[in-house]
Enzyme design. Structure first.
Site, PDB file in Angstrom:
ATOM      1  N   GLU A 175      -6.644  79.467  67.020  1.00  0.00           N
ATOM      2  CA  GLU A 175      -7.956  80.080  67.867  1.00  0.00           C
ATOM      3  C   GLU A 175      -8.839  79.603  67.372  1.00  0.00           C
ATOM      4  O   GLU A 175     -10.410  80.538  66.793  1.00  0.00           O
ATOM      5  CB  GLU A 175      -7.940  81.909  67.515  1.00  0.00           C
ATOM      6  N   GLU A 364       0.599  82.850  73.183  1.00  0.00           N
ATOM      7  CA  GLU A 364       0.379  84.194  72.655  1.00  0.00           C
ATOM      8  C   GLU A 364      -0.039  84.352  74.419  1.00  0.00           C
ATOM      9  O   GLU A 364      -0.696  84.714  74.738  1.00  0.00           O
ATOM     10  CB  GLU A 364      -0.909  84.171  71.900  1.00  0.00           C
TER      11      GLU A 364
END
Length: 468
Positions: A175, A364
């Site tokens: 991320e 995810e």
């Protein structure tokens, strides 16, 4: 297009949320190791050192370090094709800047990777997942410093060489775009702002150094093994305009600029107009060094991996700015008050593939919920099944109707783990329940939830049967 027979079904984790054994096997401290647990209403606290009497969730996690064989066997029982794990950088280089790696740390991941392969599970490895060595933060200021690029290169070269032929899929920084989106990018970049510091300037410098390090990782990984496929990893915030007011459509673009900034550089190998326009707004410049542009151009990623949990809504605030909220009257919400938007995952897949024409991997996606065992110990998490089924159908639609190339779908936290945001255990994502409480109490016993057999069926039918 269809989901091929090599489609990677599985789940994802991070070392600091599952491993524990924070000082075993020669491991050094990571930034996670000085972060205490918070709660649904209170923030986690970051300490300068480990303090007596404080509870640090990463220190024990769910004890994957000692129980990995049991846990991998449970994943194999669902028919997992892939398992995403992170290598804890300070297990390999305890301080982060040593010249010689820690053999005990390498041997641990030898054992984990070999165990996965023995069950025909493809390892998908994140190189940096919120586990920057604490020494690099203290001695160098973390990713403020270009010194970290050489440290990261040494670490990457070590693990690429050690696991050559065993690991084919690698992700660089988890991320990474949250370096801009978070008020203080501690998890992403190990950054805590200093008094009087130009915070935007620090973010721009850290982002540049991390993207250079990612590009060098791609170059080194391909050099060591041309079969390596190395991707970036971003959190993708599908964002809608509040209504059909053209100003709100422009607000969506403005809200997405910090995210396209990273994917443009890592996928296209240069600072695009998206990047320069954002920098102009921020009155910042990228500190380009000699050869930096050539490195970024040579180190573009092979695929894009991303997390997706919910969508947002953007509108012009009437003062030249943008307001982004999670409230959407068309969507239901989770226990943690996140909007549930399966169609937003299809939008994300379409958006990224249309823009970059690179393979995608969902690494995810999941539902955090309070899973309360019944008196007989069973856990009926039909709400999770419904959530995941709808999102899997969205992935199938993107592949079959929109011709998007998707490599795999990995749920977040296939076994219950420590929440990165709050440090809690009660925010559970797994198909496998772990008897662990928010302050470390419990037996650590593993137990299958209802969703365990459901996901096994999904995998066995290659996503054709998502019914419950």
């Amino acid at each position: 297009m269809e989901l091929g027979n090599r489609f990677l079904w599985g789940g994802s984790t991070a070392a600091n949320q599952i491993e524990g054994a924070y000082r075993e096997g020669g491991k050094g401290l990571s930034i996670a190791d000085v972060e205490t647990a918070g709660s649904h209403t209170t923030k986690r606290q970051i300490h300068d050192r480990i303090e007596e009497g404080a509870y640090y969730p990463s220190h024990e996690g769910i004890d994957f370090y000692h129980r990995y064989k049991e846990d991998i066997a449970l994943l194999a029982g669902m028919g997992f094709k892939a398992f995403r794990l992170s290598i804890s950088w300070p297990r390999i280089f305890p301080e982060g800047d040593e010249q010689v790696p820690n053999e005990e740390g390498l041997a641990f991941y030898d054992a984990v990777i070999d165990e996965l392969l023995s069950h025909h599970i493809e390892p998908v490895v994140t190189l940096s997942h919120y586990e920057t060595p604490l020494h690099l933060v203290e001695a160098y200021g973390s990713w403020r410093s270009r010194e970290l690029i050489a440290c990261f290169e040494r670490y990457c070269r070590t693990v690429f060489t050690r696991y050559r032929g065993k690991v084919r899929y690698w992700l660089t920084f988890n991320e990474v775009n949250e370096t801009f989106n978070q008020k203080e990018p501690y998890h992403q970049a190990g950054i805590r702002f200093r008094p009087g510091e130009d915070q935007l300037a620090v973010k721009v410098v850290a982002a540049h150094n991390m993207m250079l390090a990612s590009a060098r990782a791609v170059m080194i990984g391909h050099e060591i093994d041309p079969e390596n496929r190395i991707g970036c990893m971003v959190q993708w915030p599908t964002t809608y305009p509040k209504d059909c007011n053209p100003e709100n459509k422009l607000a969506v673009r403005q809200a997405m600029l910090p995210d396209y900034y990273f994917t443009d550089v890592m996928c296209r190998g240069r600072y695009t107009n998206v990047c320069t326009s954002l920098l102009r707004q921020w009155k910042q410049e990228v500190p380009l060094g000699a050869g930096d542009e050539q490195i970024l151009a040579a180190g573009t990623v092979d695929f894009i991996s991303f997390s997706y949990y919910f969508s947002s809504v953007a509108s012009a605030d009437g003062r030249g700015g943008v307001q982004v909220v999670h409230e959407n009257p068309y969507l239901e919400r989770t226990d943690w008050d996140w909007p549930i938007d399966p169609a937003g995952l299809r939008v994300a897949l379409d958006d990224l593939y249309d823009r970059y024409q690179l393979p995608l991997m969902v690494v995810e996606n999941g539902l955090g919920a309070c899973d309360d065992p019944a008196e007989d110990g069973s856990i009926d998490d039909e709400y999770r099944i419904r959530f995941l089924a709808a999102h899997i159908e969205a992935v199938k639609s993107a592949v079959q109707e929109d011709d998007v190339e998707v490599l795999g779908y990995l749920t977040w936290g296939p076994i219950d783990l420590v929440s990165v945001g709050t440090g809690e255990m009660k925010k559970r994502y797994g198909f496998i329940y772990v008897d662990r409480g928010d302050r470390g109490e419990g037996t650590l016993e593993r137990r299958k939830k209802r969703s365990y057999d459901w996901y096994a069926k999904v995998i066995a039918t290659n996503g054709e049967d998502t019914s419950w």
